[in-house]
Write a protein that holds these residues in place. Structure first.
Motif, PDB file in Angstrom:
ATOM      1  N   VAL A  51      44.729  34.056  45.730  1.00  0.00           N
ATOM      2  CA  VAL A  51      44.304  33.624  44.403  1.00  0.00           C
ATOM      3  C   VAL A  51      44.985  34.522  43.368  1.00  0.00           C
ATOM      4  O   VAL A  51      44.729  35.732  43.322  1.00  0.00           O
ATOM      5  N   ALA A  52      45.861  33.936  42.542  1.00  0.00           N
ATOM      6  CA  ALA A  52      46.573  34.704  41.524  1.00  0.00           C
ATOM      7  C   ALA A  52      45.668  34.949  40.324  1.00  0.00           C
ATOM      8  O   ALA A  52      44.952  34.050  39.876  1.00  0.00           O
ATOM      9  N   VAL A  53      45.720  36.180  39.804  1.00  0.00           N
ATOM     10  CA  VAL A  53      44.918  36.554  38.639  1.00  0.00           C
ATOM     11  C   VAL A  53      45.786  37.339  37.646  1.00  0.00           C
ATOM     12  O   VAL A  53      46.904  37.722  37.952  1.00  0.00           O
ATOM     13  N   ASN A  54      45.238  37.571  36.464  1.00  0.00           N
ATOM     14  CA  ASN A  54      46.031  38.168  35.392  1.00  0.00           C
ATOM     15  C   ASN A  54      46.311  39.651  35.590  1.00  0.00           C
ATOM     16  O   ASN A  54      47.243  40.195  35.007  1.00  0.00           O
ATOM     17  N   ASN A  55      45.536  40.328  36.407  1.00  0.00           N
ATOM     18  CA  ASN A  55      45.846  41.698  36.817  1.00  0.00           C
ATOM     19  C   ASN A  55      44.944  42.083  37.986  1.00  0.00           C
ATOM     20  O   ASN A  55      43.981  41.372  38.292  1.00  0.00           O
ATOM     21  N   ALA A  56      45.263  43.192  38.632  1.00  0.00           N
ATOM     22  CA  ALA A  56      44.510  43.598  39.818  1.00  0.00           C
ATOM     23  C   ALA A  56      43.086  44.025  39.473  1.00  0.00           C
ATOM     24  O   ALA A  56      42.172  43.873  40.296  1.00  0.00           O
ATOM     25  N   THR A  57      42.881  44.564  38.277  1.00  0.00           N
ATOM     26  CA  THR A  57      41.528  44.938  37.866  1.00  0.00           C
ATOM     27  C   THR A  57      40.625  43.712  37.826  1.00  0.00           C
ATOM     28  O   THR A  57      39.478  43.746  38.293  1.00  0.00           O
ATOM     29  N   SER A  58      41.144  42.608  37.291  1.00  0.00           N
ATOM     30  CA  SER A  58      40.392  41.351  37.307  1.00  0.00           C
ATOM     31  C   SER A  58      40.124  40.919  38.744  1.00  0.00           C
ATOM     32  O   SER A  58      39.039  40.417  39.072  1.00  0.00           O
ATOM     33  N   GLY A  59      41.127  41.100  39.613  1.00  0.00           N
ATOM     34  CA  GLY A  59      40.952  40.753  41.017  1.00  0.00           C
ATOM     35  C   GLY A  59      39.835  41.538  41.668  1.00  0.00           C
ATOM     36  O   GLY A  59      39.012  40.984  42.425  1.00  0.00           O
ATOM     37  N   LEU A  60      39.773  42.828  41.389  1.00  0.00           N
ATOM     38  CA  LEU A  60      38.699  43.665  41.939  1.00  0.00           C
ATOM     39  C   LEU A  60      37.335  43.222  41.406  1.00  0.00           C
ATOM     40  O   LEU A  60      36.349  43.179  42.154  1.00  0.00           O
ATOM     41  N   LEU A 210      34.722  32.378  50.321  1.00  0.00           N
ATOM     42  CA  LEU A 210      35.101  33.344  49.295  1.00  0.00           C
ATOM     43  C   LEU A 210      36.232  32.804  48.425  1.00  0.00           C
ATOM     44  O   LEU A 210      36.249  33.014  47.210  1.00  0.00           O
ATOM     45  N   TYR A 211      37.177  32.109  49.047  1.00  0.00           N
ATOM     46  CA  TYR A 211      38.292  31.527  48.302  1.00  0.00           C
ATOM     47  C   TYR A 211      37.778  30.571  47.223  1.00  0.00           C
ATOM     48  O   TYR A 211      38.213  30.634  46.057  1.00  0.00           O
ATOM     49  N   LYS A 212      36.862  29.704  47.569  1.00  0.00           N
ATOM     50  CA  LYS A 212      36.322  28.749  46.600  1.00  0.00           C
ATOM     51  C   LYS A 212      35.557  29.464  45.487  1.00  0.00           C
ATOM     52  O   LYS A 212      35.637  29.077  44.310  1.00  0.00           O
ATOM     53  N   LYS A 213      34.831  30.506  45.861  1.00  0.00           N
ATOM     54  CA  LYS A 213      34.086  31.273  44.865  1.00  0.00           C
ATOM     55  C   LYS A 213      35.048  31.987  43.903  1.00  0.00           C
ATOM     56  O   LYS A 213      34.842  31.989  42.679  1.00  0.00           O
ATOM     57  N   LEU A 214      36.093  32.563  44.455  1.00  0.00           N
ATOM     58  CA  LEU A 214      37.074  33.283  43.640  1.00  0.00           C
ATOM     59  C   LEU A 214      37.789  32.362  42.652  1.00  0.00           C
ATOM     60  O   LEU A 214      37.975  32.706  41.481  1.00  0.00           O
ATOM     61  N   THR A 215      38.200  31.190  43.119  1.00  0.00           N
ATOM     62  CA  THR A 215      38.902  30.262  42.235  1.00  0.00           C
ATOM     63  C   THR A 215      37.974  29.727  41.146  1.00  0.00           C
ATOM     64  O   THR A 215      38.413  29.477  40.013  1.00  0.00           O
ATOM     65  N   LEU A 216      36.702  29.577  41.463  1.00  0.00           N
ATOM     66  CA  LEU A 216      35.727  29.121  40.471  1.00  0.00           C
ATOM     67  C   LEU A 216      35.523  30.188  39.396  1.00  0.00           C
ATOM     68  O   LEU A 216      35.582  29.903  38.194  1.00  0.00           O
ATOM     69  N   LEU A 217      35.320  31.428  39.832  1.00  0.00           N
ATOM     70  CA  LEU A 217      35.081  32.519  38.890  1.00  0.00           C
ATOM     71  C   LEU A 217      36.308  32.832  38.046  1.00  0.00           C
ATOM     72  O   LEU A 217      36.185  33.293  36.907  1.00  0.00           O
ATOM     73  N   ARG A 218      37.500  32.590  38.586  1.00  0.00           N
ATOM     74  CA  ARG A 218      38.735  32.878  37.860  1.00  0.00           C
ATOM     75  C   ARG A 218      38.877  32.036  36.599  1.00  0.00           C
ATOM     76  O   ARG A 218      39.498  32.464  35.615  1.00  0.00           O
ATOM     77  N   THR A 219      38.308  30.838  36.600  1.00  0.00           N
ATOM     78  CA  THR A 219      38.512  29.899  35.496  1.00  0.00           C
ATOM     79  C   THR A 219      37.173  29.458  34.917  1.00  0.00           C
ATOM     80  O   THR A 219      36.755  28.302  35.056  1.00  0.00           O
TER      81      THR A 219
END
Length: 381
Positions: A51-60, A210-219
């Motif tokens: 899951v690509a995000v705007n920076n690693a801090t956001s990823g954490l 987790l993948y589905k949760k991450l993509t939901l929270l990202r946007t």
């Protein structure tokens, strides 16, 4: 000698062409390049999802949220890391506890972590965030066994280590961020890292949930999935409070070309590390490497008694080193919430001596020889 930094990006014509091509295409963000980058990155590290995000801090931040961290819950990490490895826990209202490092690898000590966990009742901690510091992979097999015994999750902060691996007890190479032992892996695409996107990050996991949760929270927590045929094309649902942590197509296009060169880049980083080790062996302490592991070498760190003196001297020679890192528990924010008296003597001793020398693929042999000459001349007085 022209200035020699401790780290730098390398952008060539293929990177420029990829960005220009994307600028001339239909999408600048949330387009096909993001998905392409995610797929290629997952293939590279061997994970099922990325899951690509705007920076690693956001990823954490998204990682701890997707794992369900709640206010007041406790997570263990290393003090020898960038503050974001700990801050993500605080973003979710959790408490950060620090275990000490190993004096030879500079990684989170499994023994110190075990001692800390076992000093508290079961359920006291929720997770562990080990860091592949300087590019050296943590032995996540050992941490997984410890985590499973105490019902803990693991986030691997692999921001320094794309392309690195350790060999597990079965003799299998485990790529950093492949999700085999950790629940989630995090990578950074800051310019001084292996893969430069300007800013950017990637989250990896093998869990579909987790993948589905991450993509939901990202946007923003917004989705168009599972819409009935009665809804128009404009319809969407915000299912929970999320964030705008998206990466652009422009950055993803750059990331794709940068990723394609990382294997060669890691090889070059290891050539540079070998040269340093041969020059310093028996004279200057540096990070140890166990057989069967590949250090991706974001950094090459040495320890010296007169660190400040060496740092200042090298600057007069146009060599610009860096210190990685001030222990997180010594930062004013964390001191104010009670960590200044923690027994983390290995970390504090390491910090008093550490200095990161130039390490990046475009560092020339001539430049490195100059750095070594100046370091040795200072140490020898």
């Amino acid at each position: 000698m022209k200035p020699i930094p401790y780290g730098r990006q390398h952008i060539d014509q293929s990177d420029i062409d990829a960005v220009v091509s994307t600028l001339q295409a239909d999408f600048l963000t949330q387009g096909p390049k993001v998905q392409e980058f995610e797929n290629k990155f997952a293939d590279y590290v061997g994970s099922k999802y990325a899951v690509a995000v705007n920076n690693a801090t956001s990823g954490l931040h998204l990682a701890v949220l997707s794992l369900g961290l709640k206010e007041g819950e406790r997570v263990i990490t290393t003090p020898i890391t960038f503050a974001a490895s700990a801050n993500c826990v605080r973003y979710a209202g959790g408490e950060v506890w620090f275990a000490d490092i190993d004096r030879n690898t500079y990684l989170l000590s499994i023994e110190s972590t075990k001692k800390l966990i076992e000093s508290k009742p079961k359920g006291f901690f929720k997770g562990i965030i080990p860091v592949d510091f300087a590019g050296l992979p943590v032995n996540l097999e050992a941490f997984r066994a410890l985590a499973d015994k105490h019902d803990l999750w693991i986030i691997e902060d692999a921001c320094h280590a794309p392309g690195g691996y350790f060999t597990d007890s079965k003799g299998e190479k485990q790529m950093c961020g492949n999700g085999y032992y950790a629940d989630i892996g995090i990578f950074s695409f800051h310019p001084v890292k292996h893969i430069a996107c300007g800013e950017g990050g990637m989250i990896t996991t093998n869990s579909e949930k987790l993948y589905k949760k991450l993509t939901l929270l990202r946007t923003h927590g917004i989705t168009k999935e599972n819409m009935s045929e009665n809804h128009g094309g404009w319809f969407y649902e915000m299912q929970e409070l999320g964030y705008n942590y998206r990466l652009t197509d422009i950055q993803s296009a750059l990331g794709i070309t940068q990723l394609s060169k990382n294997k060669v880049g890691v090889e070059r980083r290891n050539e540079i590390a070998t040269y340093y080790k041969k020059a310093f062996n028996g004279k200057i302490k540096f990070q140890s490497l166990s057989e069967g592991n590949l250090n991706a070498h974001h950094l090459f760190v040495i320890e010296v008694e007169d660190r400040k003196g060496l740092y200042d001297f090298l600057r007069t020679q146009n060599i610009f080193t860096q210190i990685h890192y001030i222990p997180v528990h010594k930062l004013p924010y964390y001191k104010e919430i009670g960590y200044e008296s923690a027994d983390l003597s290995n970390s504090e001793n390491y910090y008093s001596k550490c200095i990161s020398l130039p390490m990046y693929p475009s560092l020339t042999d001539t430049e490195q020889a100059f750095v070594i000459k100046k370091v040795v001349s200072y140490i020898n007085g």
